[in-house]
Write a protein that holds these residues in place. Structure first.
Motif, PDB file in Angstrom:
ATOM      1  N   PRO A  29       0.810  -1.220   0.000  1.00 12.74           N
ATOM      2  CA  PRO A  29       0.000   0.000   0.000  1.00 12.74           C
ATOM      3  C   PRO A  29       0.844   1.271   0.000  1.00 12.74           C
ATOM      4  N   GLU A  30       2.121   1.162   0.378  1.00 15.07           N
ATOM      5  CA  GLU A  30       2.982   2.343   0.360  1.00 15.07           C
ATOM      6  C   GLU A  30       3.381   2.746  -1.061  1.00 15.07           C
ATOM      7  N   THR A  31       3.153   1.857  -2.023  1.00 14.28           N
ATOM      8  CA  THR A  31       3.454   2.155  -3.418  1.00 14.28           C
ATOM      9  C   THR A  31       2.350   3.049  -3.963  1.00 14.28           C
ATOM     10  N   GLY A  32       2.723   4.154  -4.559  1.00 18.08           N
ATOM     11  CA  GLY A  32       1.759   5.129  -5.051  1.00 18.08           C
ATOM     12  C   GLY A  32       0.726   4.549  -5.995  1.00 18.08           C
ATOM     13  N   GLU A  33       1.129   4.229  -7.178  1.00 17.50           N
ATOM     14  CA  GLU A  33       0.221   3.734  -8.210  1.00 17.50           C
ATOM     15  C   GLU A  33       0.621   2.314  -8.589  1.00 17.50           C
ATOM     16  N   LEU A  34      -0.002   1.334  -7.954  1.00 20.41           N
ATOM     17  CA  LEU A  34       0.342  -0.068  -8.194  1.00 20.41           C
ATOM     18  C   LEU A  34       0.185  -0.456  -9.661  1.00 20.41           C
ATOM     19  N   ILE A  35      -0.938  -0.072 -10.254  1.00 20.53           N
ATOM     20  CA  ILE A  35      -1.206  -0.464 -11.642  1.00 20.53           C
ATOM     21  C   ILE A  35      -0.150   0.125 -12.569  1.00 20.53           C
ATOM     22  N   ASP A  36       0.239   1.374 -12.340  1.00 21.65           N
ATOM     23  CA  ASP A  36       1.274   1.991 -13.172  1.00 21.65           C
ATOM     24  C   ASP A  36       2.601   1.242 -13.032  1.00 21.65           C
ATOM     25  N   GLU A  37       2.925   0.824 -11.812  1.00 20.87           N
ATOM     26  CA  GLU A  37       4.170   0.067 -11.590  1.00 20.87           C
ATOM     27  C   GLU A  37       4.133  -1.257 -12.356  1.00 20.87           C
ATOM     28  N   VAL A  38       3.003  -1.929 -12.313  1.00 15.72           N
ATOM     29  CA  VAL A  38       2.876  -3.213 -13.001  1.00 15.72           C
ATOM     30  C   VAL A  38       2.925  -3.004 -14.515  1.00 15.72           C
ATOM     31  N   ARG A  39       2.235  -1.986 -15.002  1.00 13.44           N
ATOM     32  CA  ARG A  39       2.272  -1.698 -16.453  1.00 13.44           C
ATOM     33  C   ARG A  39       3.687  -1.388 -16.924  1.00 13.44           C
ATOM     34  N   THR A  40       4.434  -0.636 -16.128  1.00 10.56           N
ATOM     35  CA  THR A  40       5.824  -0.332 -16.484  1.00 10.56           C
ATOM     36  C   THR A  40       6.645  -1.614 -16.557  1.00 10.56           C
ATOM     37  N   ALA A  41       6.451  -2.501 -15.601  1.00 12.27           N
ATOM     38  CA  ALA A  41       7.171  -3.780 -15.607  1.00 12.27           C
ATOM     39  C   ALA A  41       6.805  -4.619 -16.831  1.00 12.27           C
ATOM     40  N   ILE A  42       5.524  -4.605 -17.205  1.00 15.05           N
ATOM     41  CA  ILE A  42       5.074  -5.337 -18.397  1.00 15.05           C
ATOM     42  C   ILE A  42       5.805  -4.819 -19.623  1.00 15.05           C
ATOM     43  N   THR A  43       5.851  -3.502 -19.755  1.00 18.11           N
ATOM     44  CA  THR A  43       6.501  -2.879 -20.912  1.00 18.11           C
ATOM     45  C   THR A  43       7.988  -3.207 -20.945  1.00 18.11           C
ATOM     46  N   GLU A  44       8.660  -3.039 -19.801  1.00 15.25           N
ATOM     47  CA  GLU A  44      10.105  -3.275 -19.750  1.00 15.25           C
ATOM     48  C   GLU A  44      10.458  -4.738 -20.040  1.00 15.25           C
ATOM     49  N   ALA A  45       9.640  -5.655 -19.560  1.00 11.47           N
ATOM     50  CA  ALA A  45       9.908  -7.083 -19.772  1.00 11.47           C
ATOM     51  C   ALA A  45       9.330  -7.597 -21.082  1.00 11.47           C
ATOM     52  N   GLU A  46       8.571  -6.738 -21.761  1.00 17.80           N
ATOM     53  CA  GLU A  46       7.841  -7.163 -22.962  1.00 17.80           C
ATOM     54  C   GLU A  46       7.022  -8.406 -22.644  1.00 17.80           C
TER      55      GLU A  46
END
Length: 109
Positions: free
Chosen positions: A46-63
């Motif tokens: 819960p301390e992570t600001g925008e969880l969905i944005d973090e996951v989307r960034t990881a998806i993009t970086e890992a393709e």
């Protein structure tokens, strides 16, 4: 070019609690069984600001083609539309796949 499709794991440490190691093992096991290369596992809370944005960034970086999570509880019990726009969402319990949308869903009236 990859030999197998890529996936990332995702869990919230506040939801997994003392079962975090078990949940991570389950992500790896399901990824292997379904033929995914589990590139990384994000452990956020819960301390992570925008969880969905973090996951989307990881998806993009890992393709990545998919996100594997222990259950929808790790997304507050809901299917996160912004994620399913870019990758399949796979839950361990119950085992289910929410396929990414090729066409945006019809808005609810």
């Amino acid at each position: 070019m990859r030999q197998q499709p890529a996936a990332i794991g995702f869990l919230r440490h506040d939801v997994s609690g003392t079962h975090q190691r078990w949940d991570k093992a389950q992500l790896h096991q399901l990824a292997k069984r379904l033929g995914y290369d589990l590139c990384q596992t994000l452990v956020l809370g819960p301390e992570t600001g925008e969880l969905i944005d973090e996951v989307r960034t990881a998806i993009t970086e890992a393709e990545a083609d998919a996100v594997i999570t222990p259950s929808l509880d790790h997304f507050d019990g809901e299917i996160p539309d912004p994620l399913v726009e870019v990758a399949d969402l796979i839950t361990v319990t119950p085992e289910n796949t929410y396929a990414r949308w090729r066409v945006p869903p019809t808005p609810k009236s």
